[in-house]
Design an enzyme around this catalytic site. Structure first.
Site, PDB file in Angstrom:
ATOM      1  N   ASP A  55       0.512  -1.438  -0.206  1.00 53.79           N
ATOM      2  CA  ASP A  55      -0.105  -0.020   0.417  1.00 53.79           C
ATOM      3  C   ASP A  55       0.673   1.194   0.333  1.00 53.79           C
ATOM      4  N   LEU A  92       0.312   4.360   0.778  1.00 55.63           N
ATOM      5  CA  LEU A  92      -0.882   4.766   2.806  1.00 55.63           C
ATOM      6  C   LEU A  92      -0.957   6.178   1.576  1.00 55.63           C
ATOM      7  N   GLU A 124      -7.714   4.967  -6.121  1.00 57.12           N
ATOM      8  CA  GLU A 124      -8.152   5.901  -5.701  1.00 57.12           C
ATOM      9  C   GLU A 124      -9.902   5.473  -6.073  1.00 57.12           C
ATOM     10  N   SER A 125     -10.405   5.697  -4.923  1.00 57.12           N
ATOM     11  CA  SER A 125     -12.052   5.082  -4.366  1.00 57.12           C
ATOM     12  C   SER A 125     -12.788   6.025  -4.946  1.00 57.12           C
ATOM     13  N   THR A 139     -16.234  -2.576  -8.893  1.00 57.35           N
ATOM     14  CA  THR A 139     -17.461  -1.832  -8.008  1.00 57.35           C
ATOM     15  C   THR A 139     -18.436  -1.624  -9.420  1.00 57.35           C
ATOM     16  N   ASP A 140     -19.674  -1.965  -8.731  1.00 56.22           N
ATOM     17  CA  ASP A 140     -20.873  -1.765  -9.441  1.00 56.22           C
ATOM     18  C   ASP A 140     -20.781  -0.420 -10.761  1.00 56.22           C
ATOM     19  N   GLU A 141     -20.424   0.398 -10.356  1.00 60.24           N
ATOM     20  CA  GLU A 141     -20.587   1.805 -11.117  1.00 60.24           C
ATOM     21  C   GLU A 141     -20.045   1.731 -12.471  1.00 60.24           C
ATOM     22  N   TYR A 151     -13.940   8.643 -12.274  1.00 56.42           N
ATOM     23  CA  TYR A 151     -13.653   6.753 -11.388  1.00 56.42           C
ATOM     24  C   TYR A 151     -13.756   5.791 -11.916  1.00 56.42           C
ATOM     25  N   SER A 152     -14.917   6.043 -12.485  1.00 57.49           N
ATOM     26  CA  SER A 152     -15.806   4.173 -13.103  1.00 57.49           C
ATOM     27  C   SER A 152     -15.196   4.567 -14.261  1.00 57.49           C
ATOM     28  N   LYS A 168     -11.896   2.371 -13.266  1.00 60.72           N
ATOM     29  CA  LYS A 168     -12.415   1.336 -12.884  1.00 60.72           C
ATOM     30  C   LYS A 168     -12.846  -0.077 -14.045  1.00 60.72           C
ATOM     31  N   ASN A 222     -20.085  -0.256   0.270  1.00 68.79           N
ATOM     32  CA  ASN A 222     -19.773  -0.621   0.958  1.00 68.79           C
ATOM     33  C   ASN A 222     -19.557   0.192   2.769  1.00 68.79           C
ATOM     34  N   ASN A 256     -30.811   7.998  -1.124  1.00 66.17           N
ATOM     35  CA  ASN A 256     -30.180   9.079   0.270  1.00 66.17           C
ATOM     36  C   ASN A 256     -30.937   9.807   1.626  1.00 66.17           C
ATOM     37  N   HIS A 303     -24.232  12.516 -11.802  1.00 62.20           N
ATOM     38  CA  HIS A 303     -24.316  12.273 -11.054  1.00 62.20           C
ATOM     39  C   HIS A 303     -25.458  10.689 -11.015  1.00 62.20           C
TER      40      HIS A 303
HETATM   41  P1  NAD Z   1      -9.825   3.426  -0.143  1.00 62.89           P
HETATM   42  O1  NAD Z   1      -9.775   4.910  -1.042  1.00 62.89           O
HETATM   43  O2  NAD Z   1     -10.155   3.367   1.090  1.00 62.89           O
HETATM   44  O3  NAD Z   1      -8.254   2.588   0.245  1.00 62.89           O
HETATM   45  C1  NAD Z   1      -7.844   2.426  -1.316  1.00 62.89           C
HETATM   46  C2  NAD Z   1      -6.295   2.013  -0.945  1.00 62.89           C
HETATM   47  O4  NAD Z   1      -5.385   2.133  -1.763  1.00 62.89           O
HETATM   48  C3  NAD Z   1      -5.701   2.723  -0.187  1.00 62.89           C
HETATM   49  O5  NAD Z   1      -4.714   2.596   1.392  1.00 62.89           O
HETATM   50  C4  NAD Z   1      -4.600   3.350  -0.719  1.00 62.89           C
HETATM   51  O6  NAD Z   1      -3.652   3.800   0.297  1.00 62.89           O
HETATM   52  C5  NAD Z   1      -4.321   2.340  -1.365  1.00 62.89           C
HETATM   53  N1  NAD Z   1      -3.554   2.971  -2.443  1.00 62.89           N
HETATM   54  C6  NAD Z   1      -4.316   4.321  -3.722  1.00 62.89           C
HETATM   55  N2  NAD Z   1      -3.137   4.725  -4.346  1.00 62.89           N
HETATM   56  C7  NAD Z   1      -2.228   3.545  -4.106  1.00 62.89           C
HETATM   57  C8  NAD Z   1      -0.938   2.839  -5.224  1.00 62.89           C
HETATM   58  N3  NAD Z   1      -0.802   4.149  -6.725  1.00 62.89           N
HETATM   59  N4  NAD Z   1      -0.256   2.040  -4.550  1.00 62.89           N
HETATM   60  C9  NAD Z   1      -1.029   1.092  -4.230  1.00 62.89           C
HETATM   61  N5  NAD Z   1      -1.700   1.793  -2.855  1.00 62.89           N
HETATM   62  C10 NAD Z   1      -2.320   2.745  -3.250  1.00 62.89           C
HETATM   63  O7  NAD Z   1     -10.980   2.588  -0.678  1.00 62.89           O
HETATM   64  P2  NAD Z   1     -11.678   1.196  -0.518  1.00 62.89           P
HETATM   65  O8  NAD Z   1     -12.968   1.722  -0.647  1.00 62.89           O
HETATM   66  O9  NAD Z   1     -11.063   0.713   0.236  1.00 62.89           O
HETATM   67  O10 NAD Z   1     -11.889   0.747  -2.201  1.00 62.89           O
HETATM   68  C11 NAD Z   1     -10.978  -0.297  -2.384  1.00 62.89           C
HETATM   69  C12 NAD Z   1     -11.217  -0.761  -3.490  1.00 62.89           C
HETATM   70  O11 NAD Z   1     -13.169  -1.677  -3.686  1.00 62.89           O
HETATM   71  C13 NAD Z   1     -11.427   0.098  -5.332  1.00 62.89           C
HETATM   72  O12 NAD Z   1     -10.402  -0.727  -5.862  1.00 62.89           O
HETATM   73  C14 NAD Z   1     -12.513   0.213  -5.072  1.00 62.89           C
HETATM   74  O13 NAD Z   1     -12.636   0.839  -6.551  1.00 62.89           O
HETATM   75  C15 NAD Z   1     -13.319  -1.282  -4.602  1.00 62.89           C
HETATM   76  N6  NAD Z   1     -14.656  -0.589  -4.705  1.00 62.89           N
HETATM   77  C16 NAD Z   1     -15.053   0.085  -3.136  1.00 62.89           C
HETATM   78  C17 NAD Z   1     -16.367   0.237  -3.054  1.00 62.89           C
HETATM   79  C18 NAD Z   1     -17.322   1.194  -1.622  1.00 62.89           C
HETATM   80  O14 NAD Z   1     -18.232   0.676  -1.562  1.00 62.89           O
HETATM   81  N7  NAD Z   1     -15.799   1.977  -0.965  1.00 62.89           N
HETATM   82  C19 NAD Z   1     -17.282  -0.375  -3.779  1.00 62.89           C
HETATM   83  C20 NAD Z   1     -17.089  -1.436  -4.739  1.00 62.89           C
HETATM   84  C21 NAD Z   1     -15.411  -1.845  -4.696  1.00 62.89           C
HETATM   85  O1  DAU Z   2     -20.926   1.545  -5.635  1.00 56.55           O
HETATM   86  C1  DAU Z   2     -19.963   1.508  -5.571  1.00 56.55           C
HETATM   87  C2  DAU Z   2     -19.098   2.711  -4.847  1.00 56.55           C
HETATM   88  O2  DAU Z   2     -19.673   3.182  -3.944  1.00 56.55           O
HETATM   89  C3  DAU Z   2     -17.835   2.857  -4.956  1.00 56.55           C
HETATM   90  O3  DAU Z   2     -16.947   1.625  -5.869  1.00 56.55           O
HETATM   91  C4  DAU Z   2     -17.014   3.710  -5.051  1.00 56.55           C
HETATM   92  O4  DAU Z   2     -15.388   4.062  -5.017  1.00 56.55           O
HETATM   93  C5  DAU Z   2     -17.325   4.324  -3.358  1.00 56.55           C
HETATM   94  O5  DAU Z   2     -17.085   5.205  -3.043  1.00 56.55           O
HETATM   95  C6  DAU Z   2     -18.988   4.467  -3.978  1.00 56.55           C
HETATM   96  O6  DAU Z   2     -19.204   5.460  -4.626  1.00 56.55           O
HETATM   97  P1  DAU Z   2     -20.520   6.628  -4.712  1.00 56.55           P
HETATM   98  O7  DAU Z   2     -20.382   7.555  -5.359  1.00 56.55           O
HETATM   99  O8  DAU Z   2     -21.769   5.810  -4.354  1.00 56.55           O
HETATM  100  O9  DAU Z   2     -20.604   6.783  -3.116  1.00 56.55           O
HETATM  101  P2  DAU Z   2     -20.184   7.833  -2.169  1.00 56.55           P
HETATM  102  O10 DAU Z   2     -20.724   7.766  -0.298  1.00 56.55           O
HETATM  103  O11 DAU Z   2     -19.892   9.296  -3.040  1.00 56.55           O
HETATM  104  O12 DAU Z   2     -21.975   8.620  -2.071  1.00 56.55           O
HETATM  105  C7  DAU Z   2     -23.264   8.048  -2.147  1.00 56.55           C
HETATM  106  C8  DAU Z   2     -24.296   8.535  -2.215  1.00 56.55           C
HETATM  107  O13 DAU Z   2     -24.765   9.720  -1.628  1.00 56.55           O
HETATM  108  C9  DAU Z   2     -24.473   9.027  -4.280  1.00 56.55           C
HETATM  109  O14 DAU Z   2     -25.414   8.992  -4.314  1.00 56.55           O
HETATM  110  C10 DAU Z   2     -23.370  10.452  -3.626  1.00 56.55           C
HETATM  111  C11 DAU Z   2     -24.601  11.021  -1.965  1.00 56.55           C
HETATM  112  N1  DAU Z   2     -23.600  12.113  -1.910  1.00 56.55           N
HETATM  113  C12 DAU Z   2     -21.341  11.862  -1.444  1.00 56.55           C
HETATM  114  C13 DAU Z   2     -21.233  13.156  -0.515  1.00 56.55           C
HETATM  115  C14 DAU Z   2     -20.305  12.952  -0.110  1.00 56.55           C
HETATM  116  C15 DAU Z   2     -24.318  13.161  -0.866  1.00 56.55           C
HETATM  117  O15 DAU Z   2     -25.617  13.044  -1.012  1.00 56.55           O
HETATM  118  N2  DAU Z   2     -23.546  14.146  -0.398  1.00 56.55           N
HETATM  119  C16 DAU Z   2     -22.298  13.559   0.021  1.00 56.55           C
HETATM  120  O16 DAU Z   2     -21.794  14.766   0.317  1.00 56.55           O
END
Ligand code: NAD
Ligand code: DAU
Length: 348
Positions: free
Chosen positions: A34, A36, A85-86, A131-133, A156-157, A160, A186, A255, A290
């Site tokens: 990672d 970090l 980057e997420s 991701t489902d996105e 982002y999507s 991915k 999640n 939401n 959005h």
């Molecule tokens: P996060 O942003 O919390 O964590 C990402 C991690 O990747 C961090 O620890 C960061 O330091 C590391 N990282 C970033 N760039 C890097 C690089 N260049 N080299 C090494 N490490 C690096 O993300 P998350 O929410 O835990 O998501 C993890 C994975 O799951 C992602 O691939 C994301 O697309 C996918 N995903 C997330 C969700 C969600 O709801 N959060 C849902 C579906 C899929």
């Molecule tokens: O569906 C999976 C994805 O879910 C992952 O791949 C992404 O990494 C993760 O970030 C997440 O994406 P979303 O864009 O759906 O999540 P977020 O928490 O940013 O936003 C959830 C919903 O809430 C979305 O419709 C946008 C809205 N929102 C979000 C923020 C941060 C707001 O209305 N206000 C806010 O300030």
């Protein structure tokens, strides 16, 4: 014995996956690679950092030479790739970083696996977490299945989706043993408070405005992060090579309705009058591009590999809120410094 490289293990989902593998598979060696970034935090893994089957490597997945060294030094035979980057909002401001990490970083890992395994793919696996996105946006009806055409809308999507295509290309071209899963939103402990649920819990607690994009009628399908980690365990061990599995919570929320549940849970746990914090709701300009609704059909994973979510949403949300309220120090540490600048610019 297996030597498993988990990338992004210091992030939100990654830290839950690392912990689950360390506990469930004491015979495996887990190498957590990672960079970090702002989203990665070794505090997330404090409880397991001394375990003998755990190694942390600070490195950038885009740095091919370092990644290749890690494969040979630790004799990697399995990869679970989560580093990315997420956050969608950050991708709108800075798409280049997303293309670099999510596309080029994934390519660097694929190439390193391909070169290190040298065509001997017996008991090897490259598991890519997506991701489902990538499927785009739904109207009121319907679900994403594994055969839904890709239609990403945010940088982002798009990044991915592109990484998923590279993973499949390595399978189709070089026979690299791969599997992909695409998961819905999640929630749970250790999520960086830029994402909706931890951001809003923190703001409710601190009596700060709750910035809802548009009218708050967008829909997301929420899954407890530990259930995602369990699905990853099942797919890593039982998934069919070359296949994709959708992972979801069967748990859709508008939401605005979700935010009201958060408000009532936080208010109750803080001993406030129930619903007192509804006054913090603030509708702001919508997120560009959005996506309206995400909904996952996870029946393939259920029917073929026997996974389904184990936790009820109300219980998961309560546990999550309790964790953030209890771990004030963690929230304070990750939201100080650079994050304040991001927050002010984002919600000015
Ligand atoms: P996060 O942003 O919390 O964590 C990402 C991690 O990747 C961090 O620890 C960061 O330091 C590391 N990282 C970033 N760039 C890097 C690089 N260049 N080299 C090494 N490490 C690096 O993300 P998350 O929410 O835990 O998501 C993890 C994975 O799951 C992602 O691939 C994301 O697309 C996918 N995903 C997330 C969700 C969600 O709801 N959060 C849902 C579906 C899929
Ligand atoms: O569906 C999976 C994805 O879910 C992952 O791949 C992404 O990494 C993760 O970030 C997440 O994406 P979303 O864009 O759906 O999540 P977020 O928490 O940013 O936003 C959830 C919903 O809430 C979305 O419709 C946008 C809205 N929102 C979000 C923020 C941060 C707001 O209305 N206000 C806010 O300030």
């Amino acid at each position: 014995m297996r030597n498993i490289l988990i990338t992004g293990g210091a992030g939100f989902i990654g830290s839950h996956v690392v912990r689950l593998f360390i506990h469930n598979y004491p015979d495996y060696k887990i190498i957590n690679l990672d960079l970090l970034t702002y989203a990665g935090n070794l505090e997330n893994l404090k409880d397991i950092e001394g375990k003998s089957n755990y190694t942390f490597v600070k490195a950038d997945i885009c740095d091919y030479d370092v990644v290749a060294d890690v494969f040979s030094k630790y004799k990697i035979d399995g990869v679970i790739h989560l580093a990315a980057e997420s956050h969608v909002d950050r991708s709108i401001k800075d798409p280049f970083s997303f293309a670099k990490t999510n596309v080029m970083g994934t390519l660097s890992l694929l190439q390193a696996a391909q070169n290190y395994w040298e065509g001997d793919f017996n008991k090897k696996l490259f598991y890519h977490i997506s991701t489902d996105e990538v499927y785009g946006s739904l109207n009121e009806k319907g679900f994403f299945t594994e055969t839904t055409a890709y239609d990403p809308h945010s940088p982002y999507s798009a990044s991915k989706a592109s990484s998923d295509h590279f993973v499949r290309a390595f399978h189709d071209t070089y026979n690299l043993p791969v599997v992909i899963s695409n998961c819905s939103n999640n929630y749970g402990s250790h999520q960086f408070p830029e994402k909706l649920i931890p951001l809003f819990i923190n703001n409710i607690k601190n009596n700060k405005p709750l910035p809802i994009y548009g009218k708050g009628d967008n829909v997301r399908d929420w899954l407890f992060v530990n259930d995602h980690a369990k699905a990853i365990d099942v797919i890593f061990h039982k998934g069919k090579l070359g296949e994709t599995y959708n992972i979801g919570g069967f748990n859709e929320w508008k939401n605005i309705d979700l935010i009201k549940v958060l408000i009532s849970t936080v208010d109750k746990l803080l001993g406030r009058k129930e619903g007192a914090s509804e006054k913090l709701i603030t509708f702001i300009k919508d997120r560009a591009g959005h996506d309206f609704r995400y909904a996952i059909d996870a029946s393939k994973l259920k029917n073929e590999l026997g996974w389904e979510p184990s936790l009820q949403f109300e219980e998961g949300i309560k546990k999550t809120v309790q964790w953030y309220l209890k771990n004030e120090e963690w929230v304070k540490n990750v939201t100080s410094g650079e994050y304040q600048k991001y927050y002010d610019e984002m919600y000015e």
